[in-house]
Write an enzyme that holds these catalytic residues in place. Structure first.
Site, mmCIF file in Angstrom:
data_model
loop_
_atom_site.group_PDB
_atom_site.id
_atom_site.type_symbol
_atom_site.label_atom_id
_atom_site.label_comp_id
_atom_site.label_asym_id
_atom_site.label_seq_id
_atom_site.Cartn_x
_atom_site.Cartn_y
_atom_site.Cartn_z
ATOM 1 N N ASP A 69 56.929 -93.936 -8.088
ATOM 2 C CA ASP A 69 55.484 -94.034 -7.877
ATOM 3 C C ASP A 69 55.178 -95.122 -6.844
ATOM 4 O OD1 ASP A 69 52.711 -93.879 -8.185
ATOM 5 O OD2 ASP A 69 52.711 -95.197 -9.944
ATOM 6 N N LEU A 70 55.453 -94.811 -5.568
ATOM 7 C CA LEU A 70 55.210 -95.778 -4.493
ATOM 8 C C LEU A 70 54.055 -95.363 -3.590
ATOM 9 C CD1 LEU A 70 58.883 -96.744 -3.537
ATOM 10 C CD2 LEU A 70 57.330 -97.838 -5.169
ATOM 11 N N LYS A 71 53.505 -94.190 -3.824
ATOM 12 C CA LYS A 71 52.279 -93.748 -3.142
ATOM 13 C C LYS A 71 52.363 -93.941 -1.620
ATOM 14 C CE LYS A 71 49.372 -94.949 -7.143
ATOM 15 N NZ LYS A 71 50.391 -95.631 -7.979
ATOM 16 N N PHE A 72 53.323 -93.271 -1.021
ATOM 17 C CA PHE A 72 53.520 -93.408 0.426
ATOM 18 C C PHE A 72 52.244 -93.047 1.185
ATOM 19 C CE2 PHE A 72 58.046 -92.048 -0.788
ATOM 20 C CZ PHE A 72 58.462 -93.362 -0.956
ATOM 21 N N ASN A 108 55.576 -89.881 10.613
ATOM 22 C CA ASN A 108 57.003 -90.149 10.792
ATOM 23 C C ASN A 108 57.511 -91.167 9.785
ATOM 24 O OD1 ASN A 108 59.560 -89.941 12.447
ATOM 25 N ND2 ASN A 108 59.144 -92.130 12.632
ATOM 26 N N THR A 109 56.737 -92.207 9.540
ATOM 27 C CA THR A 109 57.151 -93.238 8.583
ATOM 28 C C THR A 109 57.243 -92.664 7.177
ATOM 29 O OG1 THR A 109 56.154 -94.976 9.928
ATOM 30 C CG2 THR A 109 56.535 -95.479 7.603
ATOM 31 N N THR A 145 42.653 -93.825 -10.897
ATOM 32 C CA THR A 145 41.863 -93.820 -12.129
ATOM 33 C C THR A 145 41.072 -95.111 -12.325
ATOM 34 O OG1 THR A 145 43.840 -94.515 -13.343
ATOM 35 C CG2 THR A 145 43.302 -92.162 -13.346
ATOM 36 N N GLN A 148 41.735 -99.056 -16.287
ATOM 37 C CA GLN A 148 41.493 -97.619 -16.143
ATOM 38 C C GLN A 148 40.045 -97.297 -16.500
ATOM 39 O OE1 GLN A 148 43.948 -95.814 -15.003
ATOM 40 N NE2 GLN A 148 45.903 -96.445 -15.852
ATOM 41 N N LYS A 156 58.668 -93.725 -15.002
ATOM 42 C CA LYS A 156 57.982 -94.057 -13.764
ATOM 43 C C LYS A 156 58.376 -95.444 -13.278
ATOM 44 C CE LYS A 156 53.514 -95.225 -13.495
ATOM 45 N NZ LYS A 156 53.427 -96.396 -12.578
ATOM 46 N N ARG A 198 45.214 -92.958 -22.898
ATOM 47 C CA ARG A 198 45.154 -93.988 -23.934
ATOM 48 C C ARG A 198 45.128 -93.328 -25.305
ATOM 49 N NH1 ARG A 198 46.676 -96.620 -20.625
ATOM 50 N NH2 ARG A 198 45.943 -98.572 -19.714
ATOM 51 N N ASP A 224 51.170 -93.669 5.277
ATOM 52 C CA ASP A 224 51.428 -94.253 6.590
ATOM 53 C C ASP A 224 51.376 -93.124 7.606
ATOM 54 O OD1 ASP A 224 52.423 -96.066 8.663
ATOM 55 O OD2 ASP A 224 53.275 -97.249 7.015
ATOM 56 N N ILE A 225 51.787 -93.397 8.823
ATOM 57 C CA ILE A 225 51.827 -92.331 9.814
ATOM 58 C C ILE A 225 52.890 -91.308 9.398
ATOM 59 C CG2 ILE A 225 51.014 -93.856 11.654
ATOM 60 C CD1 ILE A 225 53.907 -93.957 12.690
ATOM 61 N N GLY A 234 51.847 -96.196 -20.415
ATOM 62 C CA GLY A 234 52.593 -97.420 -20.160
ATOM 63 C C GLY A 234 52.391 -98.456 -21.240
ATOM 64 N N ARG A 235 51.344 -99.248 -21.110
ATOM 65 C CA ARG A 235 51.137 -100.400 -21.979
ATOM 66 C C ARG A 235 51.092 -100.087 -23.469
ATOM 67 N NH1 ARG A 235 46.966 -102.701 -17.507
ATOM 68 N NH2 ARG A 235 46.917 -100.454 -17.152
#
Length: 245
Positions: free
Chosen positions: A64-67, A72-73, A128, A200, A37, A190, A69-70, A220-221
């Site tokens: 993982d950028l979690k788009f 078209n963007t 989360t 979390q 990720k 976890r 916006d409108i 991750g961690r």
């Protein structure tokens, strides 16, 4: 189930500051981890070259950028995510059905145009780090977390999205609401031996998430901070196998 069968379900969150740090982990763990990720931290610093570098050594990337916006963007962002080779990317379900449909259509068109693989598109439901109290008192949502997750997941499914990002606490409800083919990726994981839950709030163990029916789990961690990351991953894979029924 053999340990090798669950490796593709394990996603490592590369929440590090540089591409060199990320690639050190990828090279060390690419035979144990099915998905890497890249989130806002690494992508803001290194950009698309991080995706390219992981793809070049045979890894698969969850962008993982979690788009949000409108339409078209977000459609243009979906095109770029497809073009740079993201195996998975995500959008925020609360952006609405038109936005999610625009992402799906744009990714499919870009894949067809460039003879590229079509990415798996997931919709983020409720982070989360958010619980019932935050949802109601700060975000003014009358539903509890579980109800809101299901509402957003159904909206995403109708928009043509492949699945959702949701906590393991909602997996069974999601399966009931959206069916067995709907992809569920779960952060908030976890291991039992990991200390602390950080920010979390809705968490569970790797094995429990798999038993409940997750397709992918994100860790991750507990791996990144381990003295021996390979040993940490092997313990996680063993847990995924032991409780997966």
């Amino acid at each position: 189930m053999r340990k090798t069968d669950v490796r593709n379900s394990l996603c490592l969150a590369l929440d590090v500051d540089s591409l060199s740090e990320a690639m050190e982990m990828v090279k060390l763990l690419k035979d144990y981890v099915g998905l890497f990720k890249i989130g806002s931290q690494l992508f803001t610093k290194e950009g698309p070259k991080a995706v390219e570098a992981i793809n070049n050594i045979g890894g698969r990337v969850f962008l993982d950028l979690k788009f949000h916006d409108i339409p078209n963007t977000v459609a243009q962002a979906a095109r770029m995510a497809t073009r740079i080779g993201a195996y998975v990317f995500n959008v925020h379900a609360c952006g609405g059905s038109a936005m999610m449909r625009a992402a799906v259509d744009a990714a499919e068109e870009e894949a067809d145009k460039g003879s590229l693989p079509s990415p798996v598109i997931l919709a983020v439901t409720v982070l989360t780090s958010i619980n019932d109290e935050v949802l109601r008192s700060e975000l003014n949502v009358s539903s509890d977390v579980r109800g809101h997750v299901i509402d957003l997941a159904r909206l995403a499914q109708r928009a043509g999205v492949s699945g959702v990002v949701a906590s393991p606490r909602e997996i069974l409800l999601l399966r009931e609401a959206c069916g067995g083919d709907f992809v569920i990726l779960t952060p908030g994981i976890r291991p039992s031996w990991s200390t602390g839950k950080d920010d979390q709030k809705r968490i569970t163990t790797p094995g429990e998430a798999m038993r409940l029916g997750a397709d992918y789990i994100v860790v991750g961690r507990p791996i990144l901070k381990a003295n021996n990351p390979v040993d940490a991953v092997e313990q996680i894979l063993a847990d995924m196998v032991s409780l997966n029924v």
